[in-house]
Structure formats: structure tokens, C-alpha cells
Design an enzyme around this catalytic site. Structure first.
Site, short mmCIF file in Angstrom:
data_model
loop_
_atom_site.label_atom_id
_atom_site.label_comp_id
_atom_site.label_asym_id
_atom_site.label_seq_id
_atom_site.Cartn_x
_atom_site.Cartn_y
_atom_site.Cartn_z
CG PHE A 28 -12.34 0.51 2.08
CD1 PHE A 28 -11.63 -0.35 3.03
CD2 PHE A 28 -12.26 0.12 0.74
CE1 PHE A 28 -10.64 -1.07 2.44
CE2 PHE A 28 -11.42 -0.52 0.14
CZ PHE A 28 -10.51 -1.21 0.93
N GLY A 77 0.91 -1.19 -0.01
CA GLY A 77 0.12 0.18 0.10
C GLY A 77 0.71 1.20 0.12
CG ASP A 131 -8.83 0.81 9.84
OD1 ASP A 131 -9.40 1.38 10.52
OD2 ASP A 131 -9.53 -0.11 8.89
CG ASP A 188 -5.42 -3.18 -2.31
OD1 ASP A 188 -4.99 -2.99 -1.26
OD2 ASP A 188 -5.81 -4.50 -2.60
NE ARG A 232 -1.69 -2.82 -4.69
CZ ARG A 232 -1.99 -2.93 -3.31
NH1 ARG A 232 -1.81 -1.98 -2.54
NH2 ARG A 232 -2.19 -3.94 -2.84
P1 5GP Z 1 -4.80 -1.97 10.23
O1 5GP Z 1 -4.03 -3.00 10.48
O2 5GP Z 1 -4.35 -0.57 10.98
O3 5GP Z 1 -6.53 -2.22 10.63
O4 5GP Z 1 -5.08 -1.48 8.86
C1 5GP Z 1 -3.80 -1.11 8.07
C2 5GP Z 1 -4.04 -1.90 6.71
O5 5GP Z 1 -5.08 -2.10 6.09
C3 5GP Z 1 -3.36 -0.75 5.85
O6 5GP Z 1 -1.94 -0.87 5.64
C4 5GP Z 1 -4.00 -1.01 4.53
O7 5GP Z 1 -3.39 -1.82 3.83
C5 5GP Z 1 -5.27 -1.60 4.99
N1 5GP Z 1 -6.44 -0.49 5.20
C6 5GP Z 1 -6.82 -0.03 6.22
N2 5GP Z 1 -8.06 0.84 5.80
C7 5GP Z 1 -8.09 0.95 4.48
C8 5GP Z 1 -8.89 1.62 3.81
O8 5GP Z 1 -9.79 2.26 4.19
N3 5GP Z 1 -8.61 1.14 2.09
C9 5GP Z 1 -7.59 0.39 1.93
N4 5GP Z 1 -7.59 0.38 0.64
N5 5GP Z 1 -6.89 -0.26 2.87
C10 5GP Z 1 -7.00 -0.16 4.00
MG MG Z 2 -0.92 -2.21 4.05
#
Ligand code: 5GP
Ligand code: MG
Length: 180
Positions: A153, A45, A104, A160, A166
């Protein structure tokens, strides 16, 4: 691709401006550390963010890649995180800056930070392009944040959905009917 994006949250112009500001903040933080910085982008990402950010910082640095899966695939729900590719370079006594696209739930960054700390870096900081402040745990400290965004989202600029979008140049909200 345009038809799949409901609205633009952050334009490519605003991204470019903020990335340059972040680069200046980061460069100031690491000024006078000639041993150099190791940037650790979390794949996939953060690739576009990485490419733009480091070209605003034309001084000596290393880049070490790490791949983490957040088990999303064709879903938008996080189900924990798993390291797919560990860091391939030595960070002992070096200054490390982890780069991720979005904070997130914090599962991804917590896993990465815990793993890198065990390798005894001189310092460890975290930079995220986006943060969802309503969900990000207060206990997970990040040092540089591009934008705080609402809990939607988003895709584009490296982010992605099911490996698509992307290459969309801005940050957009995906149409709700397109995901589970
Ligand atoms: P976490 O582990 O903090 O919940 O999420 C982090 C990873 O989840 C990010 O590196 C990303 O790859 C994915 N992610 C979290 N929120 C989003 C979002 O709104 N859109 C997308 N495309 N990926 C997300
Ligand atoms: Mg990621």
C-alpha cells in the site's frame, strides 16, 4: 509526515523523469490529431500526476474531470467502485485518454472505461502512473504505465490514506501499524 513513511519506493526525481518520458510517449501517439485530445483524470488520486504530465505536453487539449470512489476511506481494501462525479464534457468522436494514479484490482478503471465507451469517443486509451501487476487483471488493457510496483500500500504524489499524504513528494510505503 516523514515518520509515517516506512520507506521510499519511488523518489520525486525518478517520478519527474518517468512522467516526462510518459508525456513524450503520449504526445507521439496523438501526434497529427489536431481535433485534440481529452484527458480524463480520475479524482482525486491523479491530480498531482495530471498537473505534472500535462505541463510536459504543451499542445491543445481538453481536461474533463471524473470522480470515482473506491470505498477505501480508512481501509486499504478495495470494495468496488462508484462514480461520484460523471464526466462533464462531450467526448463524442474525440480521442480520450483516461488517467489514473494506480491500477490495483481494476474495478475503478473497468467502471470508467465502460461508462466512457458508451459516449462514443473516437478512441479510448488508459494511462496509469502505477500498476500492481500481481493483482491487475490481464483482461484490463492499459496503454501507458509509469511503474510496475510490488503489492504494497503506497501513498504520496496524489495517493492518500484516509485523505492524508497526498502532498508527500515521492511514492512511499506507509508504516504497517498505521492502517487497518
Ligand atoms: P482498483 O479499483 O484498481 O482496485 O483501485 C484503484 C484505486 O484504488 C486507485 O485509483 C486508488 O485510488 C486506490 N488504490 C489502489 N491501490 C492503492 C495503494 O496502494 N495506495 C493508495 N493510496 N490507493 C490505492
Ligand atoms: Mg483513485
Amino acid at each position: 509526515m516523514r515518520d509515517d513513511i516506512e520507506r521510499t519506493l519511488i523518489s520525486s526525481e525518478d517520478l519527474a523523469r518517468r512522467v516526462r518520458e510518459l508525456a513524450d510517449e503520449i504526445a507521439a501517439t496523438y501526434a497529427g490529431r489536431p481535433d485534440g485530445l481529452v484527458i480524463v483524470p480520475i479524482l482525486s488520486g491523479s491530480v498531482i500526476f495530471l498537473a505534472d504530465l500535462i505541463r510536459c505536453m504543451p499542445f491543445k487539449m481538453r481536461v474533463g474531470l471524473m470522480a470515482v470512489s473506491s470505498y477505501r476511506g480508512a481501509t486499504t481494501q478495495s470494495r468496488g467502485a462508484r462514480v461520484l462525479q460523471p464526466l462533464g464534457i462531450d467526448i463524442t468522436d474525440r480521442h480520450v485518454l483516461v488517467l489514473d494514479d494506480i491500477l490495483d484490482t481494476g474495478n475503478t478503471l473497468r467502471l470508467v472505461v465502460d461508462q466512457l465507451k458508451r459516449q462514443n469517443p473516437a478512441s479510448l486509451r488508459v494511462c496509469v502512473l502505477l500498476r500492481k501487476p500481481n493483482k491487475a487483471p490481464k483482461s484490463l488493457q492499459v496503454d501507458f504505465v509509469g511503474f510496475d510496483i510490488e503489492d504494497v500500500f503506497v501513498v504520496g504524489y496524489g495517493l492518500d490514506y484516509n485523505d492524508l499524504y497526498r502532498n508527500w513528494p515521492g511514492i512511499g510505503v506507509l508504516k504497517r501499524e498505521l492502517y487497518a
